[in-house]
Design a protein around this motif. Structure first.
Motif, PDB file in Angstrom:
ATOM      1  N   SER A 118       0.824  -1.210   0.000  1.00 14.46           N
ATOM      2  CA  SER A 118       0.000   0.000   0.000  1.00 14.46           C
ATOM      3  C   SER A 118       0.856   1.259   0.000  1.00 14.46           C
ATOM      4  N   ASN A 119       0.400   2.223  -0.790  1.00 15.63           N
ATOM      5  CA  ASN A 119       0.916   3.595  -0.694  1.00 15.63           C
ATOM      6  C   ASN A 119      -0.289   4.434  -0.289  1.00 15.63           C
ATOM      7  N   PRO A 120      -0.601   4.440   1.011  1.00 16.22           N
ATOM      8  CA  PRO A 120      -1.847   5.091   1.442  1.00 16.22           C
ATOM      9  C   PRO A 120      -1.694   6.604   1.491  1.00 16.22           C
ATOM     10  N   PRO A 121      -2.813   7.321   1.625  1.00 20.51           N
ATOM     11  CA  PRO A 121      -2.707   8.773   1.820  1.00 20.51           C
ATOM     12  C   PRO A 121      -2.019   9.037   3.162  1.00 20.51           C
ATOM     13  N   TYR A 122      -0.955   9.841   3.169  1.00 21.92           N
ATOM     14  CA  TYR A 122      -0.227  10.027   4.439  1.00 21.92           C
ATOM     15  C   TYR A 122       0.152  11.472   4.751  1.00 21.92           C
ATOM     16  N   ILE A 123      -0.363  12.415   3.981  1.00 21.42           N
ATOM     17  CA  ILE A 123      -0.059  13.823   4.278  1.00 21.42           C
ATOM     18  C   ILE A 123      -0.947  14.256   5.455  1.00 21.42           C
ATOM     19  N   PRO A 124      -0.352  14.829   6.532  1.00 17.91           N
ATOM     20  CA  PRO A 124      -1.199  15.340   7.613  1.00 17.91           C
ATOM     21  C   PRO A 124      -2.066  16.493   7.098  1.00 17.91           C
ATOM     22  N   GLU A 125      -3.277  16.579   7.619  1.00 14.06           N
ATOM     23  CA  GLU A 125      -4.209  17.604   7.154  1.00 14.06           C
ATOM     24  C   GLU A 125      -3.589  19.012   7.163  1.00 14.06           C
ATOM     25  N   TYR A 126      -2.811  19.296   8.225  1.00 10.08           N
ATOM     26  CA  TYR A 126      -2.256  20.654   8.362  1.00 10.08           C
ATOM     27  C   TYR A 126      -1.140  20.937   7.343  1.00 10.08           C
ATOM     28  N   GLU A 127      -0.622  19.875   6.666  1.00 10.41           N
ATOM     29  CA  GLU A 127       0.439  20.111   5.666  1.00 10.41           C
ATOM     30  C   GLU A 127      -0.125  20.234   4.253  1.00 10.41           C
ATOM     31  N   TYR A 128      -1.407  19.924   4.107  1.00  5.66           N
ATOM     32  CA  TYR A 128      -1.993  19.881   2.761  1.00  5.66           C
ATOM     33  C   TYR A 128      -1.823  21.207   2.014  1.00  5.66           C
ATOM     34  N   ASN A 129      -2.064  22.301   2.735  1.00  4.09           N
ATOM     35  CA  ASN A 129      -1.981  23.608   2.069  1.00  4.09           C
ATOM     36  C   ASN A 129      -0.583  23.976   1.604  1.00  4.09           C
ATOM     37  N   GLU A 130       0.416  23.325   2.207  1.00  7.55           N
ATOM     38  CA  GLU A 130       1.809  23.614   1.833  1.00  7.55           C
ATOM     39  C   GLU A 130       2.230  22.868   0.564  1.00  7.55           C
ATOM     40  N   LEU A 131       1.410  21.921   0.105  1.00  7.15           N
ATOM     41  CA  LEU A 131       1.816  21.115  -1.049  1.00  7.15           C
ATOM     42  C   LEU A 131       1.945  21.977  -2.301  1.00  7.15           C
ATOM     43  N   ASP A 132       2.795  21.515  -3.197  1.00  6.45           N
ATOM     44  CA  ASP A 132       2.968  22.164  -4.485  1.00  6.45           C
ATOM     45  C   ASP A 132       1.611  22.268  -5.203  1.00  6.45           C
ATOM     46  N   ILE A 133       1.395  23.372  -5.873  1.00  8.82           N
ATOM     47  CA  ILE A 133       0.098  23.582  -6.538  1.00  8.82           C
ATOM     48  C   ILE A 133      -0.227  22.462  -7.538  1.00  8.82           C
ATOM     49  N   GLU A 134       0.820  21.913  -8.160  1.00  4.84           N
ATOM     50  CA  GLU A 134       0.588  20.865  -9.167  1.00  4.84           C
ATOM     51  C   GLU A 134       0.063  19.587  -8.530  1.00  4.84           C
TER      52      GLU A 134
END
Ligand code: GLN
Length: 269
Positions: free
Chosen positions: A175-191
């Motif tokens: 599995s490669n599950p979803p693992y980004i913490p909610e509070y880091e989502y906004n920091e992700l690259d726009i792409e």
């Protein structure tokens, strides 16, 4: 100005990082005989360019992505396969003995890139690819056909917590599950944020929600002596091992990705 120079100029203005390379990829995929092209080909190339100018990733525009040794169809319903995930495929292949038969399940299969690469390499494996998104499974099914392994995979459209009801046991879980913490989502690259599905990225408040669920599921559906291989976020290996250690799994290996980050953990029941 010729079309190639015009595209390069526009990509530079939009601060796209490899404007020449990306222009050539667009032209190669739309106008195989460039500088000769038809009006229809030009219309498609211009549509691709205008999507790229909104920062949609080129792989999603072209609709395919190389991963491991193969090419996978992708769209905005699946996480684009990342090179960092290839280590998980390599490690799974190393664990498989050619003289035995294996049942493997991929939890949150997405494009199918992990499970289908393993099936393509190892003919003694039968698999389930499970995903909560039917749109993702539609892409995974097409990829299974493209790789000609569709006779050894069954796709299940469900919440992975429901798989325990099937009373089926597996030799290997990947599995490669979803693992980004909610509070880091906004920091992700726009792409990533705009064009990869959020359901494939965010794993609850602390990013570890899916690992807790998978540990519970694996306690039931993994055979004793079976292996589980998981992709983890850049700083999650120790916490994920801790979750599984509390459930009678022992750590076999922590494998690094191409950037030398602990990316894949292998556990045994
Ligand atoms: N590696 C992905 C990213 O950095 C995240 C994938 C995942 O959550 N499984 O965008």
């Amino acid at each position: 100005m010729n079309l190639r120079d015009e595209f390069i100029k526009k990509l530079i203005e939009a601060k796209i990082s490899s404007p020449r390379l990306e222009t050539d990829i667009i032209l190669k995929n739309t106008m195989p005989l460039y500088p000769n092209y038809t009006d229809e080909q030009e219309a498609v190339a211009r549509e691709y360019l205008s999507r790229r100018l909104t920062h949609e990733p080129l792989d999603k525009i072209i609709g395919k992505k190389e991963f491991y040794k193969y090419t996978f169809k992708v769209d905005n319903n699946v996480l684009t396969p990342r090179p960092d995930t290839e280590i998980l495929v390599e490690k799974a292949i190393c664990l498989i003995d050619d003289n035995k038969k294996y049942k493997l399940i991929d939890l949150g299969t997405g494009s199918g890139c992990i499970v289908l690469s393993i099936l393509k390499e190892k003919h003694n494996v039968n698999a389930i690819g499970l995903d909560i998104s039917d749109k993702a499974l539609n892409i995974a099914k097409q990829n299974a056909k493209l790789l000609e392994v569709e006779d050894r995979i069954t796709f299940i459209n469900s919440d992975w917590n429901d798989i325990v009801k099937n009373n089926e046991e597996f030799d290997i879980i990947v599995s490669n599950p979803p693992y980004i913490p909610e509070y880091e989502y906004n920091e992700l690259d726009i792409e990533v944020k705009k064009f990869d599905p959020i359901t494939a990225l965010v794993g609850g408040d602390d990013g570890l929600k899916c690992y807790r669920e998978i540990a519970d599921i694996a306690s039931i559906i993994l055979k004793k002596g079976g292996y589980i291989l998981l992709e983890v976020g850049y700083n999650q290996a120790i916490e994920v091992i801790d979750i599984f250690s509390k459930k009678d799994f022992s750590i076999v290996e922590i494998a690094k990705d191409l950037s030398d980050i602990n990316r894949c953990i292998i556990l045994k029941k």
